[in-house]
Scaffold this active site. Sequence first.
Site, PDB file in Angstrom:
ATOM      1  N   ASP A 175       0.816  -1.217   0.000  1.00 40.75           N
ATOM      2  CA  ASP A 175       0.000   0.000   0.000  1.00 40.75           C
ATOM      3  C   ASP A 175       0.850   1.268   0.000  1.00 40.75           C
ATOM      4  O   ASP A 175       0.497   2.269   0.618  1.00 40.75           O
ATOM      5  CB  ASP A 175      -0.955   0.007   1.212  1.00 40.75           C
ATOM      6  CG  ASP A 175      -1.689  -1.301   1.336  1.00 40.75           C
ATOM      7  OD1 ASP A 175      -2.206  -1.767   0.306  1.00 40.75           O
ATOM      8  OD2 ASP A 175      -1.734  -1.865   2.446  1.00 40.75           O
ATOM      9  N   GLU A 176       1.957   1.231  -0.721  1.00 36.91           N
ATOM     10  CA  GLU A 176       2.857   2.399  -0.765  1.00 36.91           C
ATOM     11  C   GLU A 176       2.637   3.234  -2.019  1.00 36.91           C
ATOM     12  O   GLU A 176       3.395   4.173  -2.278  1.00 36.91           O
ATOM     13  CB  GLU A 176       4.323   1.941  -0.761  1.00 36.91           C
ATOM     14  CG  GLU A 176       4.738   1.021   0.372  1.00 36.91           C
ATOM     15  CD  GLU A 176       4.777  -0.439  -0.076  1.00 36.91           C
ATOM     16  OE1 GLU A 176       4.091  -0.786  -1.054  1.00 36.91           O
ATOM     17  OE2 GLU A 176       5.488  -1.219   0.562  1.00 36.91           O
TER      18      GLU A 176
ATOM     19  N   GLY B 116       1.272   1.181  -7.580  1.00 41.12           N
ATOM     20  CA  GLY B 116       0.417   1.225  -8.774  1.00 41.12           C
ATOM     21  C   GLY B 116       0.462   2.586  -9.446  1.00 41.12           C
ATOM     22  O   GLY B 116       0.524   2.676 -10.675  1.00 41.12           O
TER      23      GLY B 116
ATOM     24  N   ALA C  54      -2.879  -8.698  -3.681  1.00 43.18           N
ATOM     25  CA  ALA C  54      -2.461  -7.314  -3.938  1.00 43.18           C
ATOM     26  C   ALA C  54      -3.659  -6.511  -4.452  1.00 43.18           C
ATOM     27  O   ALA C  54      -4.682  -7.077  -4.817  1.00 43.18           O
ATOM     28  CB  ALA C  54      -1.359  -7.300  -4.979  1.00 43.18           C
TER      29      ALA C  54
ATOM     30  N   HIS D 171      -4.244  -2.492  -6.446  1.00 40.70           N
ATOM     31  CA  HIS D 171      -3.827  -1.121  -6.622  1.00 40.70           C
ATOM     32  C   HIS D 171      -4.914  -0.297  -7.285  1.00 40.70           C
ATOM     33  O   HIS D 171      -5.727  -0.791  -8.048  1.00 40.70           O
ATOM     34  CB  HIS D 171      -2.489  -0.995  -7.341  1.00 40.70           C
ATOM     35  CG  HIS D 171      -2.404  -1.813  -8.573  1.00 40.70           C
ATOM     36  ND1 HIS D 171      -1.378  -2.687  -8.795  1.00 40.70           N
ATOM     37  CD2 HIS D 171      -3.226  -1.878  -9.621  1.00 40.70           C
ATOM     38  CE1 HIS D 171      -1.597  -3.283  -9.949  1.00 40.70           C
ATOM     39  NE2 HIS D 171      -2.702  -2.803 -10.475  1.00 40.70           N
TER      40      HIS D 171
ATOM     41  N   THR E 285      -5.142 -12.242   3.628  1.00 41.72           N
ATOM     42  CA  THR E 285      -6.251 -11.654   2.875  1.00 41.72           C
ATOM     43  C   THR E 285      -7.305 -12.715   2.530  1.00 41.72           C
ATOM     44  O   THR E 285      -8.350 -12.385   1.970  1.00 41.72           O
ATOM     45  CB  THR E 285      -5.755 -11.012   1.557  1.00 41.72           C
ATOM     46  OG1 THR E 285      -5.208 -12.044   0.726  1.00 41.72           O
ATOM     47  CG2 THR E 285      -4.700  -9.952   1.820  1.00 41.72           C
TER      48      THR E 285
ATOM     49  N   THR F  91      -7.442  -1.954  -0.235  1.00 37.02           N
ATOM     50  CA  THR F  91      -8.072  -2.048  -1.567  1.00 37.02           C
ATOM     51  C   THR F  91      -8.698  -3.426  -1.763  1.00 37.02           C
ATOM     52  O   THR F  91      -9.706  -3.573  -2.436  1.00 37.02           O
ATOM     53  CB  THR F  91      -7.005  -1.897  -2.693  1.00 37.02           C
ATOM     54  OG1 THR F  91      -6.032  -0.967  -2.270  1.00 37.02           O
ATOM     55  CG2 THR F  91      -7.593  -1.443  -3.997  1.00 37.02           C
ATOM     56  N   THR F  92      -8.066  -4.459  -1.179  1.00 43.01           N
ATOM     57  CA  THR F  92      -8.495  -5.831  -1.423  1.00 43.01           C
ATOM     58  C   THR F  92      -9.546  -6.298  -0.427  1.00 43.01           C
ATOM     59  O   THR F  92     -10.516  -6.933  -0.783  1.00 43.01           O
ATOM     60  CB  THR F  92      -7.270  -6.777  -1.395  1.00 43.01           C
ATOM     61  OG1 THR F  92      -6.371  -6.318  -2.392  1.00 43.01           O
ATOM     62  CG2 THR F  92      -7.632  -8.220  -1.686  1.00 43.01           C
TER      63      THR F  92
ATOM     64  N   GLY G 135     -10.795  -4.175   2.331  1.00 48.19           N
ATOM     65  CA  GLY G 135     -11.547  -3.102   2.969  1.00 48.19           C
ATOM     66  C   GLY G 135     -11.214  -2.924   4.447  1.00 48.19           C
ATOM     67  O   GLY G 135     -11.825  -2.129   5.153  1.00 48.19           O
TER      68      GLY G 135
HETATM   69  P1  IMP Z   1      -1.568 -13.192   2.270  1.00 46.76           P
HETATM   70  O1  IMP Z   1      -0.604 -12.635   1.271  1.00 46.76           O
HETATM   71  O2  IMP Z   1      -3.002 -13.054   1.856  1.00 46.76           O
HETATM   72  O3  IMP Z   1      -1.226 -14.585   2.706  1.00 46.76           O
HETATM   73  O4  IMP Z   1      -1.434 -12.288   3.584  1.00 46.76           O
HETATM   74  C1  IMP Z   1      -0.266 -12.312   4.398  1.00 46.76           C
HETATM   75  C2  IMP Z   1      -0.008 -10.945   5.020  1.00 46.76           C
HETATM   76  O5  IMP Z   1       0.349 -10.005   4.013  1.00 46.76           O
HETATM   77  C3  IMP Z   1      -1.230 -10.331   5.719  1.00 46.76           C
HETATM   78  O6  IMP Z   1      -0.753  -9.575   6.814  1.00 46.76           O
HETATM   79  C4  IMP Z   1      -1.817  -9.408   4.668  1.00 46.76           C
HETATM   80  O7  IMP Z   1      -2.578  -8.378   5.231  1.00 46.76           O
HETATM   81  C5  IMP Z   1      -0.549  -8.884   4.005  1.00 46.76           C
HETATM   82  N1  IMP Z   1      -0.764  -8.485   2.600  1.00 46.76           N
HETATM   83  C6  IMP Z   1      -0.826  -9.311   1.525  1.00 46.76           C
HETATM   84  N2  IMP Z   1      -0.982  -8.602   0.391  1.00 46.76           N
HETATM   85  C7  IMP Z   1      -0.991  -7.302   0.757  1.00 46.76           C
HETATM   86  C8  IMP Z   1      -1.094  -6.072   0.021  1.00 46.76           C
HETATM   87  O8  IMP Z   1      -1.176  -6.051  -1.202  1.00 46.76           O
HETATM   88  N3  IMP Z   1      -1.070  -4.914   0.756  1.00 46.76           N
HETATM   89  C9  IMP Z   1      -0.927  -4.935   2.094  1.00 46.76           C
HETATM   90  N4  IMP Z   1      -0.824  -6.046   2.826  1.00 46.76           N
HETATM   91  C10 IMP Z   1      -0.850  -7.229   2.163  1.00 46.76           C
HETATM   92 MG    MG Z   2      -2.048  -2.489  -2.422  1.00 39.77          MG
END
Ligand code: IMP
Ligand code: MG
Length: 335
Positions: A17-18, A21, A45, A47, A129, A250-251, A253
Site C-alpha cells: 500500500d505504498e 500502482g 495485492a 492497486h 487476505t 483495496t483488497t 476493505g
Molecule cells: P496473504 O498474502 O493473503 O497470505 O497475507 C499475508 C499478510 O500479508 C497479511 O498480513 C496481509 O494483510 C498482508 N498483505 C498481503 N498482500 C498485501 C497487500 O497487497 N497490501 C498490504 N498487505 C498485504
Molecule cells: Mg495495495
Amino acid sequence: MSDIQHVDICCGLSWGDEGKGKIVSQLSKSGNYDFVCRWSGGNNAGHTVYVNNKQYSTHLIPSGIFYGVKSIIGPGCVVNLNSFMQEIRYLQENGFDTRLVKISPRAHVVLEQHIQEDTQKYAKTLGTTGNGIGPCYRDKHLRVGKRVIDCMDDFKDYIWDETLYGTILCEGAQGFWLDIDYGNYPYVTSSSTLPYGACSLGFSPKKIRYIYGATKIYDTRVGYDPDFPDNLLDDPILTKLGEVGKEFGTTTGRRRTVNYLNLDKLIQAINMSGTTHLIISKVDIVVEVGVFKYYFENTLLSCPDIDCMKSCLTTLLRKHTCIEDVVFSSKPTEI
Ligand code: IMP
Ligand code: MG
C-alpha cells in the site's frame, strides 16, 4: 543473445500500500516500456490508479494495461483464474485492450480448496487476505500444484510465449517487510517481494537499471503484526492520519493500522533492495493533520513543519543509503 535493453523495477519498501500502482502507472504512461510485468503474489495485492481522472482498481493485472503496454503475469505469481477473468471483463467493459494481457504457463493456479483453507485456518491467526495465497505456494513448493499450462485449453488466448525484449518495467506486489524471508515471520506473505524476485521473469540481474522504491511518509499495516500493536489504533493522531489518508485496504476493505515513519526500517529496505530512486508519498496527509514525526535510531523525533521534515529525512537518507534521487509527492500526478 538477449534483446532486452534494460529492466526497471518498482518495489514497495514498507508493508504494501505504498502507491506502487500509481508510480507504475506514471512510468507506463511515458511510453518508454515494451512490457510491464508482475513477478510475485496474486490477487492478495490491489492497486488503485487514476486514468483520465477516473479511478480503476485491479488486483492481478499490471497497471501497464491502462496505457496499452503488454502486461505479463510472471511464473512466480499465483493466479485465481476466476478473478483473473473477472478483471479481464472489467477492463474490457472500460475499453482497455486485454489482448495485451498474458500469463506465464508456469504460474500456479489458486484452487477453491486453497481459498477454503486460507479463510478457515489462516485469515484469523495470521491475518491473511483469505485469497488462498499461502496454500497455493505451499503446493507449488511441495511440487503437487496445478499450473496455468495445465489449463491451457481454457486460457489459450492469454498464455505468454515467454518472450521479453526492449525495455521492461517490473511491478512489485506487497512490500519489503512482507517478504517471506525478511518480514516479521510468520506475519508475512508467501513470496519474494524484494526486487531480485523479478529475475524469475527470465532476465539476468545484470539487466536491471533503476529500482524505484515506494513508501509513504507514515507507515501503515493491514493484517495482524505484533510490530503494529492494537494500541496504535487508539491513538487519536494516528487515527486522524488514517482517516485523512483513507487508509483502508483495496483488497479486503480492512482498516490499516497507522504509525509514524520508521526511518531505521526504511534505510534497511532501501539498502537491501538496491533502491536508486525513492518516492515518498502522501506528504499532503501529514500536512493536513499538521504532525511531522518519524522514528530514527528507535527514537521518535518531531519537526515543526513539513519543510524541516523533508530536509531532515533527505539528509539522513543521503547519509545512510546510496539513493540517487528522492521525490516527495502528494497527489499521484506529481510523481
Ligand atoms: P496473504 O498474502 O493473503 O497470505 O497475507 C499475508 C499478510 O500479508 C497479511 O498480513 C496481509 O494483510 C498482508 N498483505 C498481503 N498482500 C498485501 C497487500 O497487497 N497490501 C498490504 N498487505 C498485504
Ligand atoms: Mg495495495
